[in-house]
Design a protein around this motif. Structure first.
Motif, PDB file in Angstrom:
ATOM      1  N   MET A   1      30.569  84.778 225.823  1.00 18.50           N
ATOM      2  CA  MET A   1      31.908  85.293 225.503  1.00 18.50           C
ATOM      3  C   MET A   1      31.772  86.222 224.309  1.00 18.50           C
ATOM      4  O   MET A   1      31.344  85.810 223.238  1.00 18.50           O
ATOM      5  N   SER A   2      32.098  87.479 224.514  1.00 18.40           N
ATOM      6  CA  SER A   2      31.998  88.448 223.419  1.00 18.40           C
ATOM      7  C   SER A   2      33.153  89.437 223.514  1.00 18.40           C
ATOM      8  O   SER A   2      33.289  90.128 224.527  1.00 18.40           O
ATOM      9  N   GLN A   3      33.969  89.468 222.459  1.00 23.11           N
ATOM     10  CA  GLN A   3      35.080  90.419 222.469  1.00 23.11           C
ATOM     11  C   GLN A   3      34.585  91.826 222.206  1.00 23.11           C
ATOM     12  O   GLN A   3      34.957  92.785 222.873  1.00 23.11           O
ATOM     13  N   SER A   4      33.682  91.928 221.203  1.00 25.29           N
ATOM     14  CA  SER A   4      33.239  93.255 220.764  1.00 25.29           C
ATOM     15  C   SER A   4      32.241  93.881 221.742  1.00 25.29           C
ATOM     16  O   SER A   4      32.118  95.085 221.810  1.00 25.29           O
TER      17      SER A   4
ATOM     18  N   GLY B   1      29.138  85.510 221.165  1.00 22.66           N
ATOM     19  CA  GLY B   1      28.327  86.674 220.831  1.00 22.66           C
ATOM     20  C   GLY B   1      27.387  86.435 219.658  1.00 22.66           C
ATOM     21  O   GLY B   1      26.217  86.853 219.685  1.00 22.66           O
ATOM     22  N   ASN B   2      27.860  85.741 218.618  1.00 21.66           N
ATOM     23  CA  ASN B   2      27.014  85.508 217.442  1.00 21.66           C
ATOM     24  C   ASN B   2      25.781  84.701 217.776  1.00 21.66           C
ATOM     25  O   ASN B   2      24.697  84.950 217.245  1.00 21.66           O
ATOM     26  N   THR B   3      25.954  83.719 218.633  1.00 17.56           N
ATOM     27  CA  THR B   3      24.814  82.870 219.005  1.00 17.56           C
ATOM     28  C   THR B   3      23.758  83.715 219.722  1.00 17.56           C
ATOM     29  O   THR B   3      22.558  83.524 219.517  1.00 17.56           O
ATOM     30  N   VAL B   4      24.202  84.672 220.516  1.00 13.25           N
ATOM     31  CA  VAL B   4      23.228  85.554 221.188  1.00 13.25           C
ATOM     32  C   VAL B   4      22.523  86.407 220.122  1.00 13.25           C
ATOM     33  O   VAL B   4      21.297  86.552 220.130  1.00 13.25           O
ATOM     34  N   ARG B   5      23.290  86.934 219.172  1.00 15.14           N
ATOM     35  CA  ARG B   5      22.682  87.805 218.150  1.00 15.14           C
ATOM     36  C   ARG B   5      21.718  87.030 217.258  1.00 15.14           C
ATOM     37  O   ARG B   5      20.664  87.529 216.908  1.00 15.14           O
ATOM     38  N   PHE B   6      22.070  85.798 216.880  1.00 13.81           N
ATOM     39  CA  PHE B   6      21.202  85.026 215.976  1.00 13.81           C
ATOM     40  C   PHE B   6      20.038  84.357 216.686  1.00 13.81           C
ATOM     41  O   PHE B   6      18.927  84.342 216.185  1.00 13.81           O
ATOM     42  N   ASP B   7      20.311  83.746 217.837  1.00 16.40           N
ATOM     43  CA  ASP B   7      19.305  82.845 218.430  1.00 16.40           C
ATOM     44  C   ASP B   7      18.512  83.454 219.583  1.00 16.40           C
ATOM     45  O   ASP B   7      17.478  82.917 219.949  1.00 16.40           O
ATOM     46  N   ASP B   8      19.029  84.508 220.190  1.00 14.07           N
ATOM     47  CA  ASP B   8      18.435  85.031 221.425  1.00 14.07           C
ATOM     48  C   ASP B   8      18.059  83.868 222.364  1.00 14.07           C
ATOM     49  O   ASP B   8      16.898  83.699 222.741  1.00 14.07           O
TER      50      ASP B   8
ATOM     51  N   CYS C   1      27.969  76.705 221.905  1.00 14.75           N
ATOM     52  CA  CYS C   1      28.308  77.794 220.981  1.00 14.75           C
ATOM     53  C   CYS C   1      28.269  77.309 219.534  1.00 14.75           C
ATOM     54  O   CYS C   1      28.060  76.134 219.265  1.00 14.75           O
ATOM     55  N   GLY C   2      28.505  78.241 218.627  1.00  9.17           N
ATOM     56  CA  GLY C   2      28.637  77.903 217.212  1.00  9.17           C
ATOM     57  C   GLY C   2      30.070  77.466 216.918  1.00  9.17           C
ATOM     58  O   GLY C   2      30.913  77.358 217.824  1.00  9.17           O
ATOM     59  N   GLY C   3      30.332  77.254 215.598  1.00 10.61           N
ATOM     60  CA  GLY C   3      31.609  76.668 215.193  1.00 10.61           C
ATOM     61  C   GLY C   3      32.832  77.536 215.454  1.00 10.61           C
ATOM     62  O   GLY C   3      33.929  77.006 215.689  1.00 10.61           O
ATOM     63  N   THR C   4      32.662  78.859 215.422  1.00  7.83           N
ATOM     64  CA  THR C   4      33.831  79.738 215.597  1.00  7.83           C
ATOM     65  C   THR C   4      34.409  79.581 216.999  1.00  7.83           C
ATOM     66  O   THR C   4      35.607  79.325 217.170  1.00  7.83           O
ATOM     67  N   LEU C   5      33.563  79.724 217.974  1.00  3.02           N
ATOM     68  CA  LEU C   5      34.038  79.617 219.356  1.00  3.02           C
ATOM     69  C   LEU C   5      34.408  78.168 219.686  1.00  3.02           C
ATOM     70  O   LEU C   5      35.373  77.915 220.417  1.00  3.02           O
TER      71      LEU C   5
HETATM   72  N1  LIG Z   1      22.862  73.896 216.088  1.00  6.58           N
HETATM   73  C1  LIG Z   1      23.529  74.226 217.150  1.00  6.58           C
HETATM   74  O1  LIG Z   1      23.774  73.400 218.028  1.00  6.58           O
HETATM   75  C2  LIG Z   1      24.004  75.616 217.320  1.00  6.58           C
HETATM   76  C3  LIG Z   1      23.896  76.510 216.300  1.00  6.58           C
HETATM   77  N2  LIG Z   1      24.357  77.756 216.437  1.00  6.58           N
HETATM   78  C4  LIG Z   1      24.308  78.643 215.258  1.00  6.58           C
HETATM   79  O2  LIG Z   1      25.640  78.997 214.945  1.00  6.58           O
HETATM   80  C5  LIG Z   1      25.653  80.302 214.392  1.00  6.58           C
HETATM   81  C6  LIG Z   1      26.669  81.139 215.140  1.00  6.58           C
HETATM   82  O3  LIG Z   1      27.923  80.499 215.106  1.00  6.58           O
HETATM   83  P1  LIG Z   1      29.285  81.275 215.385  1.00  6.58           P
HETATM   84  O4  LIG Z   1      29.377  82.446 214.516  1.00  6.58           O
HETATM   85  O5  LIG Z   1      30.363  80.297 215.301  1.00  6.58           O
HETATM   86  O6  LIG Z   1      29.049  81.839 216.798  1.00  6.58           O
HETATM   87  P2  LIG Z   1      29.506  81.854 218.282  1.00  6.58           P
HETATM   88  O7  LIG Z   1      28.649  82.865 218.833  1.00  6.58           O
HETATM   89  O8  LIG Z   1      29.455  80.594 218.964  1.00  6.58           O
HETATM   90  O9  LIG Z   1      31.041  82.233 218.302  1.00  6.58           O
HETATM   91  C7  LIG Z   1      31.615  83.355 217.772  1.00  6.58           C
HETATM   92  C8  LIG Z   1      31.619  84.556 218.689  1.00  6.58           C
HETATM   93  O10 LIG Z   1      32.165  84.222 219.957  1.00  6.58           O
HETATM   94  C9  LIG Z   1      32.798  85.369 220.510  1.00  6.58           C
HETATM   95  N3  LIG Z   1      34.159  85.035 220.948  1.00  6.58           N
HETATM   96  C10 LIG Z   1      34.706  85.470 222.101  1.00  6.58           C
HETATM   97  N4  LIG Z   1      35.931  85.026 222.257  1.00  6.58           N
HETATM   98  C11 LIG Z   1      36.187  84.261 221.208  1.00  6.58           C
HETATM   99  C12 LIG Z   1      37.325  83.525 220.828  1.00  6.58           C
HETATM  100  N5  LIG Z   1      38.420  83.476 221.577  1.00  6.58           N
HETATM  101  N6  LIG Z   1      37.269  82.835 219.681  1.00  6.58           N
HETATM  102  C13 LIG Z   1      36.156  82.870 218.942  1.00  6.58           C
HETATM  103  N7  LIG Z   1      35.044  83.557 219.247  1.00  6.58           N
HETATM  104  C14 LIG Z   1      35.062  84.258 220.380  1.00  6.58           C
HETATM  105  C15 LIG Z   1      32.807  86.447 219.440  1.00  6.58           C
HETATM  106  O11 LIG Z   1      31.711  87.270 219.781  1.00  6.58           O
HETATM  107  P3  LIG Z   1      31.679  88.856 219.425  1.00  6.58           P
HETATM  108  O12 LIG Z   1      31.552  88.897 217.937  1.00  6.58           O
HETATM  109  O13 LIG Z   1      30.468  89.325 220.133  1.00  6.58           O
HETATM  110  O14 LIG Z   1      32.953  89.441 219.918  1.00  6.58           O
HETATM  111  C16 LIG Z   1      32.525  85.659 218.177  1.00  6.58           C
HETATM  112  O15 LIG Z   1      31.876  86.404 217.187  1.00  6.58           O
HETATM  113  C17 LIG Z   1      24.250  80.831 214.495  1.00  6.58           C
HETATM  114  O16 LIG Z   1      23.626  80.687 213.249  1.00  6.58           O
HETATM  115  C18 LIG Z   1      23.586  79.928 215.501  1.00  6.58           C
HETATM  116  O17 LIG Z   1      22.213  79.778 215.263  1.00  6.58           O
HETATM  117  C19 LIG Z   1      24.934  78.191 217.588  1.00  6.58           C
HETATM  118  C20 LIG Z   1      25.042  77.351 218.654  1.00  6.58           C
HETATM  119  C21 LIG Z   1      24.633  75.969 218.585  1.00  6.58           C
END
Ligand SMILES: NC(=O)C1=CN([C@@H]2O[C@H](COP(=O)(O)OP(=O)(O)OC[C@H]3O[C@@H](n4cnc5c(N)ncnc54)[C@H](OP(=O)(O)O)[C@@H]3O)[C@@H](O)[C@H]2O)C=CC1
Ligand SMILES: Nc1c(N[C@@H]2O[C@H](COP(=O)(O)O)[C@@H](O)[C@H]2O)[nH]c(=O)[nH]c1=O
Length: 620
Positions: free
Chosen positions: A284-287, A259-266, A354-358
């Motif tokens: 993948m977005s829980q919220s 979800g965060n990647t969608v919000r930040f990067d579109d 995805c980003g580091g969290t996912l």
């Molecule tokens: N340089 C690169 O290659 C990349 C960079 N980015 C950057 O990374 C940043 C975002 O990273 P990050 O916050 O880690 O984002 P992610 O979007 O990759 O991951 C986190 C989000 O994933 C969703 N999620 C769903 N299920 C799970 C789960 N089981 N565990 C963890 N997350 C889950 C949640 O969305 P929700 O909150 O909607 O519920 C959560 O907030 C941005 O700044 C983006 O620009 C991102 C991708 C690649």
């Protein structure tokens, strides 16, 4: 004439304990009935070298189809005439071919056609045993008819119901078949075997672990950040690296972000510079706290699925559905369940962007098999700038995950490091003896008793799928007899047939020419969405008749299929599509299963227990 035997793919610069080495040393020798093999003389070092080079080439040839149409195994065939003293390896190749997709001419046929008379007495090199399933023995027949006397096989087919069948068929025709690791055991085959494993890694993971092959890819700065502290990330890697990402996308069935990647990067997440296969995008977005407007909601670019927690923002779910985005609810959203969902959907390979969290969550859940790290020579700093992998709960460097079979590549100013987290499974130690191979029999079906599921063409009952490669001669839009490559081609084209509109006629032509059922389905579905006015007005009420006509024709054309259908008597047939709730049974049995119903109706009709004219809706 095929191009000269080029340099093989560059070997990894540095190699950790190689899974290939392990594979060669642990493969079980299978005592198999041999016809011509007895006549073979002990192979010399130089003949092993030639075999290895040509097998490597077969794997490289097979790789040409990767991602063009999905999902299907990559098959390559290289035919080489016997070596004479003065021959260089280059001059040996007389024909080669690769399978573009299920339903298109097989690699062996294409190679044999190219080789012509030169194929007599020649050796065919196959990266993978052909999947001669449901009576389609074109691959074996092509080699036999071409006069091939020896076949070298890199890998046996990983799917249990196909494994060993083609090898046995070739041997019973008197052809010598040498399988690497069984009949050919030499360290010289290490690189060739590696390329055979790599070119079909997704299929091997799917067969071994029942998950799609998952690749985590990220771009980071030299100080290990994937974005600035603000979250801004475009761009870290250079244009050439991003071009490589398009290629990776084009080879994948789905791309996942959080979800965060969608919000930040579109992001758009399309393979836009690559012609051909368009992967599905998964968020993948829980919220479900996602933007109302986003590039990913434009489903004309590519299909989008949002995976979320059961009950999350139902109002927003409806909004997404209205835009054509599919929303799938999970009881507990997590990478493992999403991967089994992707498996059920038939995906072979998934790219995590995805980003580091996912990413951390996916690595912890052991669903990631390979990583691609694009490192740019830049420093951004920032204590809170995101890093590629979040918390993994490790406190000692000794706990770090070692990447195996890793390699480095320079891409313009960037560096690409790739390596495996989990080794590619080598399935040969579990090769069954010939008499262990199951025949098509509902008793040995892996499915629940009394329910026979089918979905992908490689399933035991995959021939029931509309994508199965069984051409049918039926009238086209002008009433002329036309060889429709698959039922899917026929069905998709009929959405537009009968419309007095030149654009509809162009779409029908496009579908008729589609090289594979996947392509036909893609064209039919996207055009239907883009141009609903070109779809015949009575489509919703006639589509069942159209489908029934086509499958009836298919089964009457191929007696082996009729036998297979009759062998299921007493069982309920379900098309196990988790997403098509009309033709398929759905993920939780909520689908209408019309394809299953039609097949059961046809079965009853053949058995004489069902009158031909009764409505299908009343049949199940
Ligand atoms: N340089 C690169 O290659 C990349 C960079 N980015 C950057 O990374 C940043 C975002 O990273 P990050 O916050 O880690 O984002 P992610 O979007 O990759 O991951 C986190 C989000 O994933 C969703 N999620 C769903 N299920 C799970 C789960 N089981 N565990 C963890 N997350 C889950 C949640 O969305 P929700 O909150 O909607 O519920 C959560 O907030 C941005 O700044 C983006 O620009 C991102 C991708 C690649
Ligand atoms: N920033 C960054 C990447 N970011 C990834 O690419 C996505 C954007 O894709 P698209 O909208 O299709 O161009 C973004 O959401 C993130 O997953 N990728 C890279 O190769 N290099 C980069 O520097």
């Amino acid at each position: 004439m095929p191009p000269p035997l080029g340099a093989a793919a560059p070997a990894p610069a540095a190699t950790a304990p190689s899974f290939i080495h392990l594979a060669l040393s642990t493969r079980r020798r299978v005592p198999a009935p041999r016809a011509a093999a007895a006549a073979s003389v002990p192979a010399s070092h130089s003949s092993h070298e030639h075999d290895a080079l040509l097998l490597h080439r077969a794997a490289d040839v097979a790789d040409r189809s990767a991602g063009l149409t999905s999902p299907h195994p990559n098959f390559g065939c290289v035919i080489a005439r016997p070596k004479r003293e003065t021959d260089s390896a280059d001059s040996l190749v007389v024909g080669e071919g690769f399978l573009y997709a299920q339903g298109t001419p097989c690699a062996e046929l294409l190679a044999a056609q190219e080789a012509g008379e030169h194929a007599r007495g020649a050796t065919a090199y196959l990266n993978l045993e052909p999947g001669d399933c449901y009576g389609d023995s074109t691959a074996v027949r092509s080699l036999v008819q071409a006069g091939i006397t020896r076949v070298v096989v890199g890998l046996r087919h990983p799917l249990k119901h196909l494994r060993g069948k083609a090898i046995q068929a070739l041997r019973s025709e008197g052809i010598q078949v040498d399988v690497v690791g069984e009949d050919l055991q030499n360290i010289l085959f290490e690189e060739a075997l590696k390329s055979c494993l790599t070119v079909n890694a997704p299929l091997l993971y799917r067969a071994a672990f029942h998950v799609p092959f998952s690749v985590l890819k990220y771009a980071m700065t030299a100080d290990g950040k994937i974005a600035a502290s603000s979250g801004h990330a475009s761009w870290i890697s250079g244009k050439a690296s991003r071009g490589r990402v398009f290629e990776l996308r084009g080879r994948s069935d789905a791309i996942i972000v959080g979800g965060n990647t969608v919000r930040f990067d579109d992001p758009r997440l399309t393979a836009r510079h690559i012609k051909g296969h368009v992967p599905v995008r998964i968020v993948m977005s829980q919220s479900l706290n996602l933007p109302e407007e986003a590039n990913l909601w434009n489903v004309n670019d590519a299909y989008t699925i949002v995976a979320t927690q059961r009950g999350a923002r139902r109002d927003f779910q409806k909004k997404l559905a209205r835009k054509g985005v599919e929303v799938v609810e999970f009881d507990m959203l997590n990478p493992r369940d999403v991967m089994s969902y992707c498996y059920d959907r038939g995906y072979l390979s998934v790219l995590w962007e995805c980003g580091g969290t996912l990413a951390a969550s996916a690595i912890s859940a052991s669903v990631i098999h390979k990583v691609y790290v694009f490192m740019a020579p830049k420093i951004i700093g920032g204590l809170n700038a995101p890093t590629p992998v979040g918390e993994l709960g490790m406190s000692q460097m000794t706990q770090a995950i070692d990447l195996i079979d890793h390699s480095y590549e320079k891409i313009d100013r960037d560096m690409l490091l790739s390596g495996y987290i989990q080794p590619i499974p080598d399935l040969s130690p579990v090769i069954p003896s010939m008499d262990e191979i199951p025949s098509v029999d509902p008793e040995v079906s892996p499915y629940e008793t009394n329910i026979i599921s089918f979905y992908k063409t490689w399933d035991t009952f995959g021939a029931f799928s509309n994508f199965s490669p069984h051409p049918i001669h039926m009238p086209d839009e002008n009433g002329d007899s036309f060889m429709w490559p698959t039922v899917e081609h026929y069905y998709q084209a009929h959405k537009f047939i009968g419309m007095d509109n030149p654009e509809a006629r162009i779409i029908v032509q496009e579908i008729k020419l589609a090289k594979s059922p996947e392509e036909a389905a893609r064209i039919g579905r996207t055009r239907q969405k883009e141009f609903p006015e070109l779809v015949r007005a009575d489509w919703e009420t006639t589509k069942i008749d159209v489908m029934y006509r086509a499958i009836k024709h298919k089964f009457s054309t191929y007696p082996s299929l009729t036998n297979m259908l009759l062998s299921t008597a007493g069982s309920v047939l379900v098309e196990a599509s988790p997403h098509d709730l009309f033709w398929g049974g759905g993920r939780e049995g909520e689908g209408l299963n019309y394809l299953g119903r039609l097949l059961m109706q046809l079965r009853s009709e053949i058995l004489g227990t069902f009158p031909a004219s009764v409505e299908v809706g009343e049949a199940a």
